[in-house]
Scaffold this motif. Sequence first.
Motif, PDB file in Angstrom:
ATOM      1  N   UNK A  42       0.872  -1.173   0.000  1.00  0.00           N
ATOM      2  CA  UNK A  42       0.000   0.000   0.000  1.00  0.00           C
ATOM      3  C   UNK A  42       0.907   1.221   0.000  1.00  0.00           C
ATOM      4  N   UNK A  43       0.734   2.084  -0.984  1.00  0.00           N
ATOM      5  CA  UNK A  43       1.700   3.175  -1.183  1.00  0.00           C
ATOM      6  C   UNK A  43       1.165   4.560  -0.806  1.00  0.00           C
ATOM      7  N   UNK A  44      -0.085   4.642  -0.403  1.00  0.00           N
ATOM      8  CA  UNK A  44      -0.626   5.955  -0.050  1.00  0.00           C
ATOM      9  C   UNK A  44      -1.753   5.810   0.961  1.00  0.00           C
ATOM     10  N   UNK A  45      -2.082   6.921   1.596  1.00  0.00           N
ATOM     11  CA  UNK A  45      -3.167   6.949   2.569  1.00  0.00           C
ATOM     12  C   UNK A  45      -4.495   6.630   1.880  1.00  0.00           C
ATOM     13  N   UNK A  46      -4.625   7.098   0.634  1.00  0.00           N
ATOM     14  CA  UNK A  46      -5.860   6.860  -0.118  1.00  0.00           C
ATOM     15  C   UNK A  46      -6.059   5.369  -0.394  1.00  0.00           C
ATOM     16  N   UNK A  47      -4.952   4.686  -0.741  1.00  0.00           N
ATOM     17  CA  UNK A  47      -5.036   3.239  -0.971  1.00  0.00           C
ATOM     18  C   UNK A  47      -5.415   2.507   0.309  1.00  0.00           C
ATOM     19  N   UNK A  48      -4.862   2.954   1.442  1.00  0.00           N
ATOM     20  CA  UNK A  48      -5.190   2.324   2.717  1.00  0.00           C
ATOM     21  C   UNK A  48      -6.679   2.445   3.010  1.00  0.00           C
ATOM     22  N   UNK A  64      -7.169   6.416  10.296  1.00  0.00           N
ATOM     23  CA  UNK A  64      -6.201   6.310   9.198  1.00  0.00           C
ATOM     24  C   UNK A  64      -4.867   6.919   9.614  1.00  0.00           C
ATOM     25  N   UNK A  65      -4.905   8.082  10.250  1.00  0.00           N
ATOM     26  CA  UNK A  65      -3.670   8.751  10.682  1.00  0.00           C
ATOM     27  C   UNK A  65      -2.912   7.954  11.739  1.00  0.00           C
ATOM     28  N   UNK A  66      -3.636   7.115  12.467  1.00  0.00           N
ATOM     29  CA  UNK A  66      -3.001   6.265  13.481  1.00  0.00           C
ATOM     30  C   UNK A  66      -2.050   5.259  12.843  1.00  0.00           C
ATOM     31  N   UNK A  67      -2.391   4.783  11.636  1.00  0.00           N
ATOM     32  CA  UNK A  67      -1.577   3.772  10.968  1.00  0.00           C
ATOM     33  C   UNK A  67      -0.709   4.350   9.840  1.00  0.00           C
ATOM     34  N   UNK A  68      -1.118   5.491   9.318  1.00  0.00           N
ATOM     35  CA  UNK A  68      -0.328   6.121   8.254  1.00  0.00           C
ATOM     36  C   UNK A  68       0.176   7.456   8.810  1.00  0.00           C
ATOM     37  N   UNK A  69       1.348   7.412   9.435  1.00  0.00           N
ATOM     38  CA  UNK A  69       1.911   8.609  10.061  1.00  0.00           C
ATOM     39  C   UNK A  69       2.776   9.367   9.058  1.00  0.00           C
ATOM     40  N   UNK A  70       3.356  10.442   9.511  1.00  0.00           N
ATOM     41  CA  UNK A  70       4.236  11.235   8.638  1.00  0.00           C
ATOM     42  C   UNK A  70       5.483  10.458   8.246  1.00  0.00           C
ATOM     43  N   UNK A  71       5.803   9.401   9.008  1.00  0.00           N
ATOM     44  CA  UNK A  71       6.988   8.587   8.707  1.00  0.00           C
ATOM     45  C   UNK A  71       6.685   7.411   7.778  1.00  0.00           C
ATOM     46  N   UNK A  72       5.401   7.129   7.573  1.00  0.00           N
ATOM     47  CA  UNK A  72       5.026   5.952   6.785  1.00  0.00           C
ATOM     48  C   UNK A  72       5.205   6.194   5.292  1.00  0.00           C
ATOM     49  N   UNK A  73       5.826   5.238   4.628  1.00  0.00           N
ATOM     50  CA  UNK A  73       5.958   5.291   3.168  1.00  0.00           C
ATOM     51  C   UNK A  73       5.187   4.168   2.493  1.00  0.00           C
ATOM     52  N   UNK A  74       5.163   2.995   3.136  1.00  0.00           N
ATOM     53  CA  UNK A  74       4.397   1.859   2.608  1.00  0.00           C
ATOM     54  C   UNK A  74       3.885   0.998   3.756  1.00  0.00           C
ATOM     55  N   UNK A  75       2.834   0.229   3.482  1.00  0.00           N
ATOM     56  CA  UNK A  75       2.344  -0.803   4.394  1.00  0.00           C
ATOM     57  C   UNK A  75       2.179  -2.078   3.580  1.00  0.00           C
ATOM     58  N   UNK A  76       2.572  -3.229   4.142  1.00  0.00           N
ATOM     59  CA  UNK A  76       2.435  -4.471   3.391  1.00  0.00           C
ATOM     60  C   UNK A  76       1.186  -5.240   3.824  1.00  0.00           C
ATOM     61  N   UNK A  77       1.017  -6.422   3.254  1.00  0.00           N
ATOM     62  CA  UNK A  77      -0.188  -7.203   3.511  1.00  0.00           C
ATOM     63  C   UNK A  77      -0.304  -7.594   4.982  1.00  0.00           C
ATOM     64  N   UNK A  78       0.823  -7.950   5.596  1.00  0.00           N
ATOM     65  CA  UNK A  78       0.803  -8.312   7.010  1.00  0.00           C
ATOM     66  C   UNK A  78       0.360  -7.129   7.872  1.00  0.00           C
ATOM     67  N   UNK A  79       0.827  -5.922   7.515  1.00  0.00           N
ATOM     68  CA  UNK A  79       0.403  -4.718   8.235  1.00  0.00           C
ATOM     69  C   UNK A  79      -1.116  -4.541   8.125  1.00  0.00           C
ATOM     70  N   UNK A  80      -1.628  -4.760   6.908  1.00  0.00           N
ATOM     71  CA  UNK A  80      -3.058  -4.616   6.642  1.00  0.00           C
ATOM     72  C   UNK A  80      -3.862  -5.588   7.503  1.00  0.00           C
TER      73      UNK A  80
END
Length: 617
Positions: A42-48, A64-80
């Motif tokens: 997942x490459x963006x907040x919108x995709x999340x 959403x902001x709880x999981x996609x912070x200013x430091x986040x660049x990607x989230x993988x399937x396990x994160x999801x």
Amino acid sequence: DQKVPQSESSQAKKSQHAEEAIFYTKCRAAYLTVLKSSLENIKSKEQLILVLQQAGRNPSQKTVNKYWTSQTTTLNFDDFCAILKEETPTTKTELLEAFGKIDTDNTGYILHDELCKILTTKGEKMTMDEVSAITKLADFNCSGKLDYKKFCDFYMTTREQCCRTTLEKLEVDNRLKRQQFGSQVEASPEGITLPVSKPSPQVSKKTDHKSAPAKGDSRTPSRPSSAPSCKASVSSTISMGGSSNRITKLIEPNTIKEWQCAQSKGCFYVEEDGEIISHKYRLHLPQRSTVCITIKPLNLHQAEGKSCRWLSVDTALYVLKENETQENLQLVCFTEQQNKEMFGWKGELASGVYWLFPFTTGCRLKKVKTQITGEAKLVYRDEDGELALTKEFRAALLDIFETIDLDGNGLLSLEEYNFFELRTSGEKCDEEAWAVCKENFEMKKNELTRQGFMDLNLMEANDREGDPSDLWVTLLSLGYNKALEMTEACPFVIDIYAEKCKPRIKAIYLEAGSWQLNRALCKSVVNKGDAKVMDGCENIIVYTYRTGMRITSVIENKSESKVIIHVNNEQSRNCLSNRGLAVFAVEVAPKSMMVSQHVMPLNEQEEWLYSCVHSLL
């Protein structure tokens, strides 16, 4: 009497596994509605937001902001999957209770004007158009009122239909059935294309079906531990003694003190998403020579009571030869011999340019979830009202200086300082800015002294009138927690001894592991490890390699199509996997190989048992 509880326990376990299997199928269905593969991040907040909605969630911006912070660049399937476990769907009862707080008279209706006022002025405010989209729907609106009970029914039905549609899509599309349940960690998304196949004489087709001893300290799986669709499997069992029985393999020559030496320090840092980055080096040998290469954690002086957990982090060094271009690198050797915390290699190298890639498995160096109560004090005001650095902060800064002083000469060159700047601020200091530093802070031979480095940090505190916020940004990015303990970094030192020439080593990059390192890692395990062909599927081979106190397994897929491999470590004892799970699954691309997992003992002083089953789904 004993059989009945065992039977009930077995049934409960099967039920739990069935529930987990259904959960991960729903996760995968939602994920693949938005993304092409569960290897894709997942490459963006919108995709999340989209994938969460496909899974039947309706996340607020706060969530959403709880999981996609200013430091986040990607989230993988396990994160999801982890997010879905945390953010359970809103129930009909919860929705009705929320509306009930507005409908104090319990009429079952809310006036449009009142609803509009609440939705556009409170909480996460909606626009007038968004509110109108709700109030215009005839199914639950009449005479300027919202029938919120019908709205709740409509909401629940729509969510269920959305989830059902994603599952039907997954069921219909055979290609999507081949996607993995877990994320690929060490190899690139495309896998690693095999240049040559492993010679067949080294492959054992026997499958070890012996049951391992009773389960010990393995973690509770958060993935299904049994898979009725498994078509083939292969098991590996290795029993290891404690470190007290460890044999010292690395034997340094008696004359090594007379050899010429080059040394450089460096550091592994854990990123916000768990990825590990480190310095990478170029080594130049002017002529052919016997060399001894070692790497080990850097032993910094620590104040009494402070943790030195990085000293137990495993380290390794992969040596690749540069041929015509930097992209064309060939694995020459890696540090597989061990002497306590030091790993090394001794042999002969031809003249030329080599690249040194430090590596750690991530078993012991990872994101720390422990919450620190309180916060160490960094600055204070002395008797004259002037800002000063606390004793604890000064000690931490001295350790930082020791770590970033790569050549160990007690001074920071502009190049060394820029690695520090890139890590902490993402920017470089140019020659002009360095000249300004020279005017304001102590330097020797155009290099910053320890005192100059201290004064630089004190100036930063003064610029913010004692506010330590920026100082904490620096410390956290360098792996320190709020108690000033280094928990998410591991400094190391590399020594290169050459018998016949003067070696030269230089840090070039500070970045994550490249595909070249991944390829070298896989190749080392394939060349040195024990190979087992998966029973009933000759195109799948699992290689297991033990070096020192580390076990690595690599999966080779010789077939023309992707495969999903289910990995089960439930029978292992006193083991720590870099995957962080006892049970997981990975996808291996066609004609490629990838790391399945790295495993180390949880407690080195005790015996440990590695018992792993790889199964084809």
